[in-house]
Design a protein around this motif. Structure first.
Motif, PDB file in Angstrom:
ATOM      1  N   TRP A 116     -12.988   2.010  -6.563  1.00  0.00           N
ATOM      2  CA  TRP A 116     -12.075   3.138  -6.323  1.00  0.00           C
ATOM      3  C   TRP A 116     -12.045   3.545  -4.851  1.00  0.00           C
ATOM      4  O   TRP A 116     -10.995   3.636  -4.248  1.00  0.00           O
ATOM      5  CB  TRP A 116     -12.491   4.313  -7.203  1.00  0.00           C
ATOM      6  CG  TRP A 116     -11.794   5.585  -6.869  1.00  0.00           C
ATOM      7  CD1 TRP A 116     -12.208   6.564  -6.027  1.00  0.00           C
ATOM      8  CD2 TRP A 116     -10.527   6.022  -7.384  1.00  0.00           C
ATOM      9  NE1 TRP A 116     -11.290   7.587  -5.973  1.00  0.00           N
ATOM     10  CE2 TRP A 116     -10.255   7.280  -6.798  1.00  0.00           C
ATOM     11  CE3 TRP A 116      -9.601   5.473  -8.268  1.00  0.00           C
ATOM     12  CZ2 TRP A 116      -9.104   8.001  -7.073  1.00  0.00           C
ATOM     13  CZ3 TRP A 116      -8.454   6.203  -8.542  1.00  0.00           C
ATOM     14  CH2 TRP A 116      -8.204   7.436  -7.946  1.00  0.00           C
ATOM     15  N   ASN A 131      -2.372  15.947  -6.819  1.00  0.00           N
ATOM     16  CA  ASN A 131      -3.615  15.425  -6.278  1.00  0.00           C
ATOM     17  C   ASN A 131      -4.256  14.486  -7.289  1.00  0.00           C
ATOM     18  O   ASN A 131      -3.662  14.167  -8.317  1.00  0.00           O
ATOM     19  CB  ASN A 131      -4.562  16.557  -5.848  1.00  0.00           C
ATOM     20  CG  ASN A 131      -5.183  17.268  -7.028  1.00  0.00           C
ATOM     21  OD1 ASN A 131      -4.949  16.907  -8.179  1.00  0.00           O
ATOM     22  ND2 ASN A 131      -5.963  18.280  -6.742  1.00  0.00           N
ATOM     23  N   VAL A 132      -5.460  14.063  -6.993  1.00  0.00           N
ATOM     24  CA  VAL A 132      -6.088  13.013  -7.785  1.00  0.00           C
ATOM     25  C   VAL A 132      -6.319  13.460  -9.234  1.00  0.00           C
ATOM     26  O   VAL A 132      -6.374  12.657 -10.137  1.00  0.00           O
ATOM     27  CB  VAL A 132      -7.398  12.552  -7.105  1.00  0.00           C
ATOM     28  CG1 VAL A 132      -8.446  13.640  -7.174  1.00  0.00           C
ATOM     29  CG2 VAL A 132      -7.889  11.256  -7.678  1.00  0.00           C
ATOM     30  N   PHE A 192      -4.696  14.861  -0.942  1.00  0.00           N
ATOM     31  CA  PHE A 192      -4.825  15.213  -2.349  1.00  0.00           C
ATOM     32  C   PHE A 192      -6.039  14.571  -3.007  1.00  0.00           C
ATOM     33  O   PHE A 192      -6.028  14.272  -4.193  1.00  0.00           O
ATOM     34  CB  PHE A 192      -3.534  14.876  -3.091  1.00  0.00           C
ATOM     35  CG  PHE A 192      -2.371  15.656  -2.567  1.00  0.00           C
ATOM     36  CD1 PHE A 192      -2.530  16.967  -2.134  1.00  0.00           C
ATOM     37  CD2 PHE A 192      -1.127  15.079  -2.487  1.00  0.00           C
ATOM     38  CE1 PHE A 192      -1.468  17.683  -1.632  1.00  0.00           C
ATOM     39  CE2 PHE A 192      -0.051  15.796  -1.988  1.00  0.00           C
ATOM     40  CZ  PHE A 192      -0.230  17.095  -1.552  1.00  0.00           C
ATOM     41  N   ASP A 193      -7.028  14.321  -2.199  1.00  0.00           N
ATOM     42  CA  ASP A 193      -8.352  13.949  -2.707  1.00  0.00           C
ATOM     43  C   ASP A 193      -8.420  12.586  -3.372  1.00  0.00           C
ATOM     44  O   ASP A 193      -9.328  12.323  -4.150  1.00  0.00           O
ATOM     45  CB  ASP A 193      -8.872  15.002  -3.710  1.00  0.00           C
ATOM     46  CG  ASP A 193      -8.815  16.401  -3.128  1.00  0.00           C
ATOM     47  OD1 ASP A 193      -8.819  16.486  -1.892  1.00  0.00           O
ATOM     48  OD2 ASP A 193      -8.770  17.365  -3.904  1.00  0.00           O
ATOM     49  N   PHE A 194      -7.434  11.723  -3.111  1.00  0.00           N
ATOM     50  CA  PHE A 194      -7.540  10.388  -3.696  1.00  0.00           C
ATOM     51  C   PHE A 194      -8.679   9.623  -3.043  1.00  0.00           C
ATOM     52  O   PHE A 194      -9.300   8.786  -3.658  1.00  0.00           O
ATOM     53  CB  PHE A 194      -6.228   9.613  -3.541  1.00  0.00           C
ATOM     54  CG  PHE A 194      -5.162  10.113  -4.464  1.00  0.00           C
ATOM     55  CD1 PHE A 194      -5.108   9.669  -5.773  1.00  0.00           C
ATOM     56  CD2 PHE A 194      -4.256  11.060  -4.055  1.00  0.00           C
ATOM     57  CE1 PHE A 194      -4.154  10.153  -6.648  1.00  0.00           C
ATOM     58  CE2 PHE A 194      -3.300  11.547  -4.915  1.00  0.00           C
ATOM     59  CZ  PHE A 194      -3.252  11.087  -6.219  1.00  0.00           C
ATOM     60  N   THR A 229     -10.471   0.863  -2.687  1.00  0.00           N
ATOM     61  CA  THR A 229      -9.057   0.718  -2.995  1.00  0.00           C
ATOM     62  C   THR A 229      -8.266   1.906  -2.467  1.00  0.00           C
ATOM     63  O   THR A 229      -7.251   1.743  -1.800  1.00  0.00           O
ATOM     64  CB  THR A 229      -8.868   0.599  -4.522  1.00  0.00           C
ATOM     65  OG1 THR A 229      -9.739  -0.419  -4.989  1.00  0.00           O
ATOM     66  CG2 THR A 229      -7.450   0.230  -4.860  1.00  0.00           C
ATOM     67  N   GLN A 230      -8.735   3.113  -2.769  1.00  0.00           N
ATOM     68  CA  GLN A 230      -8.015   4.307  -2.337  1.00  0.00           C
ATOM     69  C   GLN A 230      -8.012   4.428  -0.813  1.00  0.00           C
ATOM     70  O   GLN A 230      -7.014   4.846  -0.219  1.00  0.00           O
ATOM     71  CB  GLN A 230      -8.634   5.563  -2.968  1.00  0.00           C
ATOM     72  CG  GLN A 230      -8.448   5.636  -4.466  1.00  0.00           C
ATOM     73  CD  GLN A 230      -6.994   5.598  -4.892  1.00  0.00           C
ATOM     74  OE1 GLN A 230      -6.129   6.167  -4.239  1.00  0.00           O
ATOM     75  NE2 GLN A 230      -6.696   4.910  -5.968  1.00  0.00           N
ATOM     76  N   THR A 237      -0.481  11.940   2.011  1.00  0.00           N
ATOM     77  CA  THR A 237      -0.632  12.414   0.630  1.00  0.00           C
ATOM     78  C   THR A 237      -1.950  11.954   0.025  1.00  0.00           C
ATOM     79  O   THR A 237      -2.547  12.650  -0.779  1.00  0.00           O
ATOM     80  CB  THR A 237       0.512  11.900  -0.252  1.00  0.00           C
ATOM     81  OG1 THR A 237       0.608  10.487  -0.112  1.00  0.00           O
ATOM     82  CG2 THR A 237       1.820  12.544   0.138  1.00  0.00           C
ATOM     83  N   GLN A 238      -2.400  10.783   0.431  1.00  0.00           N
ATOM     84  CA  GLN A 238      -3.568  10.199  -0.226  1.00  0.00           C
ATOM     85  C   GLN A 238      -4.842  10.942   0.127  1.00  0.00           C
ATOM     86  O   GLN A 238      -5.668  11.241  -0.724  1.00  0.00           O
ATOM     87  CB  GLN A 238      -3.712   8.732   0.159  1.00  0.00           C
ATOM     88  CG  GLN A 238      -2.480   7.919  -0.137  1.00  0.00           C
ATOM     89  CD  GLN A 238      -2.054   8.058  -1.561  1.00  0.00           C
ATOM     90  OE1 GLN A 238      -2.757   7.664  -2.471  1.00  0.00           O
ATOM     91  NE2 GLN A 238      -0.895   8.652  -1.783  1.00  0.00           N
ATOM     92  N   ILE A 258      -5.481   2.046   0.399  1.00  0.00           N
ATOM     93  CA  ILE A 258      -4.131   2.546   0.115  1.00  0.00           C
ATOM     94  C   ILE A 258      -3.746   3.601   1.150  1.00  0.00           C
ATOM     95  O   ILE A 258      -2.647   3.586   1.696  1.00  0.00           O
ATOM     96  CB  ILE A 258      -4.044   3.133  -1.314  1.00  0.00           C
ATOM     97  CG1 ILE A 258      -4.119   2.012  -2.353  1.00  0.00           C
ATOM     98  CG2 ILE A 258      -2.743   3.915  -1.505  1.00  0.00           C
ATOM     99  CD1 ILE A 258      -4.191   2.512  -3.782  1.00  0.00           C
ATOM    100  N   PHE A 285       0.833  -1.212   0.000  1.00  0.00           N
ATOM    101  CA  PHE A 285       0.000   0.000   0.000  1.00  0.00           C
ATOM    102  C   PHE A 285       0.862   1.255   0.000  1.00  0.00           C
ATOM    103  O   PHE A 285       0.504   2.270  -0.556  1.00  0.00           O
ATOM    104  CB  PHE A 285      -0.937  -0.005   1.206  1.00  0.00           C
ATOM    105  CG  PHE A 285      -1.995  -1.066   1.108  1.00  0.00           C
ATOM    106  CD1 PHE A 285      -3.077  -0.895   0.256  1.00  0.00           C
ATOM    107  CD2 PHE A 285      -1.904  -2.220   1.849  1.00  0.00           C
ATOM    108  CE1 PHE A 285      -4.056  -1.870   0.148  1.00  0.00           C
ATOM    109  CE2 PHE A 285      -2.880  -3.204   1.745  1.00  0.00           C
ATOM    110  CZ  PHE A 285      -3.947  -3.028   0.896  1.00  0.00           C
ATOM    111  N   ALA A 327       0.478   9.635  -5.609  1.00  0.00           N
ATOM    112  CA  ALA A 327       0.537  11.064  -5.283  1.00  0.00           C
ATOM    113  C   ALA A 327       1.890  11.704  -5.541  1.00  0.00           C
ATOM    114  O   ALA A 327       2.006  12.907  -5.477  1.00  0.00           O
ATOM    115  CB  ALA A 327       0.153  11.267  -3.822  1.00  0.00           C
TER     116      ALA A 327
END
Lengths: 600, 424
Positions: free
Chosen positions: B279, A207-208, B306-308, B282-283, B302-303, B286, A34, A42
């Motif tokens: 998604w 970002n995404v 940054f809107d993941f 999974t995100q 970071t995840q 993660i 992960f 990112a």
């Protein structure tokens, strides 16, 4: 009421906590995949391209530099135009262009930057720089392209371009990726490893949607790029420029070498092209255009064109004969024109006279003695043995193989051996009468202009040469040049044999190449006229000067320009004067050469 | 009487402290979820969620003071009126509410909006407590069971109509309270068995394995017991029934709305659709998984930053915690919840009347369900359902409703000395 039930509920609560913590432990502590997936998500790796090394001439004049060009980028979502009229004036675009560019950028992405105005010049950039702050969503991205202060030495310097997929496959350095620029020809290719520098890496967070969110960990893992090494070329820019002026409108080569070091002072391939045309975004278009021209300006003649050496080769024959003891300065032959054609000169001649007058029958007879030394009673066999033995001696003069100049794609030329003739005539079916034209540098012999210039350097040095090279120093340090350019090559002929040859070459000017005579500078030279079955003969001349302490050795080939005393000798003489004196005492000769137009 | 009602010493401070600990950690995490790094906004900035959450926290404290100052009997008296009030709100919500993503969950004026579904939870809890407090109420008897379920199902039906399946599911957490109040154990065994079977049927690709397992188990049960004809027939009937159930499940699932089908299938294999339905899971995994043992550090994730991870400040707030504070941070928060829930069970058990105890167990049930399902869905143990993590998730309705729910019970608990023993 059942008293076990509250306890069961508490146990259930603890069980849930335990299950959640176990699963969390599995994905957080036990499984590190992960972590990697998060990084891929990112963190974007951005390569910081290094500045390519600069190239200077031998006197420290800049030959190649990096010219920054500016692309105006736009992030459509952040972009606000404000006063449209002022904007259009500032960026010198029309309203339609603005709308079209903006729409195109929006179509690509409203949050990722895309190019808005391409290749803004330094001056333009200076003008708009201060106003950029007024327009959110616009920023400047700097790139650089190779640039040349003077449009000279295109072939020697070479060019860079995007690496091809084939090159990428073969590359074992792990340095390049698709889209990288790499030296494709000339010094740019040969010194690629020194010039390219080291790439830096920046890790930035996105970002995404791919929007830049600043450096990762404040740039802790970033590395700066290291600019490439600067290369000092041995080329003399003024001499090169002058030579190109002389060769304007002609097809051919000029190679000038500093005999004591093997450093190439100038290397001209005519017709030439402006190296600035093979940079930046116009590369593809211009390359295709140049490639389509019938005069083949991209063809690097000094190292890739091969011609018969003509009469110049007689000097090599003389030296081999002297070293072998077959010839002495007193060896005399009649100018027997029944053997081979000649021009008017006194007969018989000794070796000195033979060189001075370029006597064809003399070498016909002398070469026969070099070849047929009666090692075998069978004439055919004897010729074969003699030819191969002779060839070994010729190869020592740097002929018949690549010299190893620091440019790619050098041609070998040709000095035939017995197998070569066996192939054409059959084993034991050829003898001296078949190969006699080699004696005067015709027939199957092929040399490159570079090899000819190197011959001139050998004659100047009395028997040795350094592999000709375009490099003088790396970052100003002469010891950093490749080791092969610091090795002295002996040609296997004793120095004293050269004295008479040099004198004869100096005298020869007064016979065949009077235009090459320079007042107060003793030039030793030899004309040649390479027969050209396709048209007018090629004009060939080699020389070195001053005779007593040679500072320059030169070979000039002018295609279709007739005999050597004319175009080639004049050009060489002017080049010598330019290099040694930096001024020209014979403007009318200069004019004559410049006016000469021999392109067919 | 009123003055003595607020007795600070009788307030269960452990529970209050855990509440504030969770609210505070939640607030920091909400800031981390919106923190950008480029735009340096303070945690107090009202233009971002953490600043707004501070307003919700402040008003929640005001609510706490109001609740603690009120007469403890007030809630008992209000139980039925509140229940009816919220039922009416739920009925009118679809007509006057604001539509977001096809759901009409909130009503209100301007920017002040509440979700009746959230508040109906404590109203239903109060109503159930009121309804079940009579000494004659006996959950082992079917007619009482039916009545209790009716009280429970009324708001559920209305919420499902909105539709808000996640919130509706929460009401079934009352089964924990029913368990304590004597609903027969066989229902639970049957229920858990069925859920296990459903999960197995959905999770195992080939139903034949499951059918074989059923046949083998039924065979063993018949073999080890008395071999009377009735028993053999009964077990065989159960076996056939189970097999029929397994096969009908596929049919039932195929009749569900596609997005719900996907959520279920993705639970068993998130890689089925990594960019679509998978998604989120999974995100989310993660983000949490990349936190490691000790996390990336506060504001270093970071995840989530940054809107993941979608909805990271509300339903997926646990991701921020998992990413930035790692397993140890998760351990602290889970330990706080486990402690809180255990404490609430103990408090419920020490109540002197059934009303308070039943209400206490309702609080345990609702918090338990939110805590369990919310975290389970972020780590892929449960399909994604939109329910917040109590006290943690961003949002006024959620924080207020949980605060009211909890503090009414703390208030009851602190007043227990004043109450007459009415245990039945």
């Amino acid at each position: 009421m059942n008293d076990q039930r509250p306890v069961a509920i508490i146990i259930f609560i603890f069980l849930v906590g335990l299950v959640l913590l176990t699963k969390l432990f599995m994905i957080q502590v036990m499984d590190d995949s992960f972590m990697k997936r998060a990084e891929r998500n990112a963190i974007q790796r951005v390569v910081d391209h290094p500045y390519r090394g600069l190239v200077y001439d031998r006197n420290g004049k800049l030959l190649v530099y990096n010219n920054p060009i500016f692309d105006l980028m736009i992030v459509p979502k952040e972009f606000e135009v404000g006063d449209t009229t002022r904007f259009l004036e500032l960026f010198k675009i029309s309203k339609e262009e603005l709308i079209a560019s903006y729409d195109a950028a929006r179509k690509y992405s409203s949050v990722k930057p895309s190019t808005f105005i391409k290749q803004i010049s330094t001056n333009e950039f200076a003008r708009i720089q201060d106003f950029l702050i007024d327009y959110p969503g616009l920023f400047i991205m700097t790139r650089s392209v190779r640039s040349y202060p003077e449009p000279v030495a295109a072939h020697a310097l070479g060019y860079i371009g995007e690496i091809s997929s084939r090159q990428l496959e073969r590359d074992s350095s792990d340095y390049y990726v698709q889209g990288d620029y790499v030296g494709l020809s000339g010094m740019e290719r040969f010194y690629e490893d020194q010039l390219r520098g080291e790439k830096g890496v920046k890790y930035k967070m996105v970002n995404v949607r791919g929007v830049d969110k600043g450096p990762f960990k404040d740039g802790e893992y970033d590395t700066a790029s290291v600019a490439g090494h600067n290369v000092n070329s041995s080329i003399d820019m003024d001499l090169q420029q002058y030579g190109e002026k002389l060769m304007m409108g002609k097809t051919g080569s000029v190679v000038a070498i500093e005999p004591k070091t093997g450093e190439i002072l100038s290397m001209i391939s005519a017709p030439f092209y402006d190296p600035n045309s093979l940079t930046g975004s116009d590369f593809g278009k211009n390359y295709t255009a140049l490639n389509a021209l019938e005069t083949k300006p991209l063809f690097n003649r000094p190292i890739m064109a091969t011609y018969p050496p003509g009469s110049i080769f007689k000097i090599v024959q003389s030296l081999i004969g002297l070293q072998e003891g077959i010839l002495t300065p007193e060896t005399t032959y009649a100018c027997n024109r029944s053997l081979v054609a000649c021009h008017n000169h006194p007969s018989p001649v000794n070796l000195f006279g033979a060189i001075r007058n370029s006597c064809n029958p003399y070498y016909h007879q002398a070469f026969r003695r070099i070849i047929n030394q009666e090692v075998s009673s069978n004439t055919y066999k004897d010729t074969e043995i003699g030819l191969n033995a002779w060839r070994e001696k010729v190869l020592k003069f740097g002929l018949g193989g690549e010299l190893g100049v620091d440019m790619p794609n050098e041609k070998k030329g040709l000095v035939p051996n017995s197998a070569y003739y066996d192939h054409y005539y059959g084993n034991g079916r050829w003898k001296y009468s078949t190969i006699y034209s080699l004696s005067i540098g015709q027939g199957e012999l092929l040399v490159t202009p570079l090899q000819m210039a190197n011959l001139a350097a050998i004659f100047a040095n009395k028997g040795y040469y350094y592999t000709p090279h375009l490099i003088r120093a790396i970052d100003g340090d002469k010891s950093k040049i490749p080791a092969e350019y610091q090795i002295k090559h002996e040609v296997g002929v004793d120095a004293h044999h050269f004295n008479m040859v040099q004198n004869a070459m100096a005298e020869a000017l007064y016979g065949t190449a009077q235009r090459a005579i320079i007042k107060d500078i003793e030039v030793a030279g030899k004309t040649g006229t390479a027969q050209n079955p396709h048209g007018e003969d090629h004009s060939v001349f080699i020389a070195f000067a001053p005779k007593e302490d040679p500072k320059i050795a030169i070979a000039v080939y002018v295609e279709n320009a007739g005999w050597g005393g004319r175009a080639a000798a004049s050009t060489a003489s002017l080049m010598i004067e330019k290099y040694l004196r930096d001024s020209i005492s014979r403007p009318e000769l200069e004019e004559y050469v410049i006016a000469g137009n021999f392109i067919y | 009487m009123r003055e003595a009602d607020i007795n600070i010493n009788r307030v269960d401070w452990v529970t209050v402290l855990i509440y504030f600990a969770l609210v505070l950690i939640g607030w920091f995490n909400i800031y981390a979820a919106v923190y950008d790094g480029q735009v340096d906004k303070s945690i107090f900035d009202f233009s971002i969620n953490s600043g707004k959450q501070l307003v919700w926290i402040g008003t929640a404290i005001a609510l706490i003071i109001v609740i603690m100052a009120a007469d403890y009997r007030l809630f008992e008296n209000l139980a039925i009126p509140l229940y009816i009030f919220f039922l009416i709100l739920l009925v009118i919500t679809p007509f006057v509410g604001k539509e977001v993503n096809g759901q009409v969950l909130s009503i209100g004026v301007g920017s002040f909006r509440i979700q009746p579904g959230e508040f109906a939870k404590f109203a239903t809890a109060l109503a159930l407590a009121k309804f079940m407090e009579r000494p004659t109420f006996d959950l082992s008897k079917p007619n009482f069971q039916l009545r209790a379920f009716a009280v429970l199902l009324l708001p559920v039906v209305l919420i499902i109509l909105q539709p808000d399946t996640g919130t509706a599911m929460v009401y079934f957490s009352m089964l924990i309270m029913f368990y304590r109040e004597g609903l027969p154990q066989k229902y639970y065994i049957l229920g858990i068995g069925l859920i296990a079977l459903v999960l197995l049927a959905l999770g195992i690709e080939n139903n034949l394995y499951l059918v074989a397992a059923v046949v083998v188990i039924v065979g063993i049960l018949i073999a080890i017991g008395k071999k009377t004809p009735q028993r053999i027939i009964a077990f065989t009937a159960i076996g056939i029934g189970l097999i029929a159930f397994i096969y009908s499940l596929d049919f039932v699932v195929s009749k569900l709305p596609v997005h719900q089908q996907n959520r279920i299938m993705v639970l068993f294999n998130p890689d089925l659709d990594p960019l679509g339905v998978g998604w989120n899971v999974t995100q989310s995994k993660i983000a949490i998984g990349s936190g490691g043992l000790a996390g990336k550090g506060y504001l270093q994730g970071t995840q989530t930053k940054f809107d993941f991870v979608p909805e990271q400040h509300t339903d997926f707030i646990f991701c921020t915690l998992g990413e930035e504070f790692g397993w140890l941070g998760s351990l602290v928060v889970i330990a706080l919840f486990v402690t809180l829930l255990t404490r609430l069970v103990i408090m419920a058990e020490r109540q002197k009347n059934r009303f308070s105890r039943i209400y206490g167990y309702c609080v345990v049930s609702i918090l338990m369900f939110h805590f369990m399902i919310n975290i389970a869905m972020t780590i892929g143990l449960f399909p994604v359902v939109g329910i917040p993590l109590p006290f943690f998730s961003y949002g006024g309705s959620s924080l207020w409703s949980f605060t009211i729910l909890l503090f009414i019970f703390i208030k009851m608990d602190s007043s227990r000395a004043l109450q007459l023993g009415r245990m039945g």
